[in-house]
Design an enzyme around this catalytic site. Structure first.
Site, PDB file in Angstrom:
ATOM      1  N   LYS A  19      12.726  29.160 -29.555  1.00  0.00           N
ATOM      2  CA  LYS A  19      11.578  29.988 -29.905  1.00  0.00           C
ATOM      3  C   LYS A  19      12.102  31.415 -30.071  1.00  0.00           C
ATOM      4  O   LYS A  19      12.664  31.977 -29.124  1.00  0.00           O
ATOM      5  CB  LYS A  19      10.536  29.920 -28.780  1.00  0.00           C
ATOM      6  CG  LYS A  19       9.441  30.979 -28.850  1.00  0.00           C
ATOM      7  CD  LYS A  19       8.527  30.850 -27.626  1.00  0.00           C
ATOM      8  CE  LYS A  19       7.481  31.949 -27.592  1.00  0.00           C
ATOM      9  NZ  LYS A  19       6.523  31.748 -26.487  1.00  0.00           N
ATOM     10  N   GLU A  21       0.236  24.869 -27.116  1.00  0.00           N
ATOM     11  CA  GLU A  21       1.025  25.526 -26.070  1.00  0.00           C
ATOM     12  C   GLU A  21       0.073  26.288 -25.157  1.00  0.00           C
ATOM     13  O   GLU A  21      -0.509  27.300 -25.561  1.00  0.00           O
ATOM     14  CB  GLU A  21       2.049  26.477 -26.679  1.00  0.00           C
ATOM     15  CG  GLU A  21       2.848  27.244 -25.633  1.00  0.00           C
ATOM     16  CD  GLU A  21       3.755  28.314 -26.221  1.00  0.00           C
ATOM     17  OE1 GLU A  21       4.063  29.284 -25.488  1.00  0.00           O
ATOM     18  OE2 GLU A  21       4.152  28.196 -27.397  1.00  0.00           O
ATOM     19  N   THR A  75       4.957  30.330 -21.349  1.00  0.00           N
ATOM     20  CA  THR A  75       5.159  31.390 -20.354  1.00  0.00           C
ATOM     21  C   THR A  75       5.685  30.813 -19.040  1.00  0.00           C
ATOM     22  O   THR A  75       5.237  31.172 -17.953  1.00  0.00           O
ATOM     23  CB  THR A  75       3.863  32.203 -20.111  1.00  0.00           C
ATOM     24  OG1 THR A  75       3.170  32.398 -21.347  1.00  0.00           O
ATOM     25  CG2 THR A  75       4.195  33.585 -19.555  1.00  0.00           C
ATOM     26  N   ARG A 112      -0.377  32.154 -18.076  1.00  0.00           N
ATOM     27  CA  ARG A 112      -0.630  33.568 -17.794  1.00  0.00           C
ATOM     28  C   ARG A 112      -1.878  33.783 -16.954  1.00  0.00           C
ATOM     29  O   ARG A 112      -2.124  34.892 -16.484  1.00  0.00           O
ATOM     30  CB  ARG A 112      -0.764  34.348 -19.109  1.00  0.00           C
ATOM     31  CG  ARG A 112       0.482  34.290 -19.970  1.00  0.00           C
ATOM     32  CD  ARG A 112       0.274  34.992 -21.296  1.00  0.00           C
ATOM     33  NE  ARG A 112       1.413  34.794 -22.189  1.00  0.00           N
ATOM     34  CZ  ARG A 112       1.476  35.238 -23.426  1.00  0.00           C
ATOM     35  NH1 ARG A 112       0.453  35.915 -23.936  1.00  0.00           N
ATOM     36  NH2 ARG A 112       2.545  35.014 -24.169  1.00  0.00           N
TER      37      ARG A 112
END
Length: 220
Positions: free
Chosen positions: A136, A48, A76, A52
């Site tokens: 998640k 993943e 994100t 960011r």
């Protein structure tokens, strides 16, 4: 609308085979390939990549092209525009820290499966209404950890989770003891000091140790 059941099945396969999803933030473009190679050498082949930093989409694009044996996802992702950018870059799955109605609807029309982030029953209900059944739990530890996961199994018996955020070797067994946990996400195999000095052999060792511990606890 792309078949959500098929995308759910793809998430199930991803989590079953991956077992642990390393959550990666790329601070230096030069780290992209050696970091991924070290994780893969340790057995972690689904990654993943968080968006960011400015290198996130670049990492997804390069790894999708140069390491096609790995499954590269985007993390994100906060809005439809970013989802579309991740899909264009080659992400094979998308993970979000939370969920909005706009983002959930947008993802329904994408070929790329979404693993929405949730931290409460209300957020689960929002996504559930759109057909989502895999989530998640984020941030897992401060959102109640294993106790919350057990509590969610009552009203939502058909959903499964990838808890992420605060999961480590120290509490891995507690999470894996909960039946609705399908895999976990974490960063503990990528300590900042280790990454900063480019100690990829240590990343490989930590990755292998993580999978060994996972297998040990899931046998019990």
């Amino acid at each position: 609308m792309h078949n959500l059941e098929q995308k759910t099945a793809r998430i199930d396969t991803l989590c079953r085979e991956a077992r642990i999803l390393p959550v990666i933030t790329i601070d230096r473009e030069a780290d992209i390939l050696p970091m991924a190679d070290a994780l893969a050498a340790g057995g972690l082949t689904a990654l993943e990549i968080t968006l960011r930093t400015a290198h996130g989409l670049t990492a997804i694009r390069r790894l999708s092209e140069e390491r096609p044996h790995l499954r590269i996802g985007a993390g994100t992702v906060l809005d439809p525009r970013t989802f579309a950018a991740a899909e264009k870059a080659g992400a094979s799955f998308v993970v979000t820290p939370g969920c909005t109605d706009e983002l959930l609807r947008f993802a329904l029309d994408s070929e790329v499966p979404l693993l929405p982030g949730v931290a409460s029953a209300s957020e689960i209900m929002l996504a559930y209404r759109h057909g989502y059944r895999r989530f998640k739990l984020f941030p897992a530890e401060v959102s109640g950890g294993p106790a919350a996961l057990k509590a969610f199994s009552g009203p939502f018996p058909d959903i499964r989770f990838c808890p992420t955020g605060g999961v480590s070797l120290n509490n891995l067994a507690d999470y894996l003891a909960v039946p609705n946990v399908m895999c976990v996400g974490g960063t503990w195999m990528l300590p900042k000091a280790v990454v900063d000095r480019g100690d990829w052999a240590q990343v490989e060792r930590l990755s292998r140790e993580a999978l060994e511990r996972f297998a040990e606890h899931r046998r019990h």
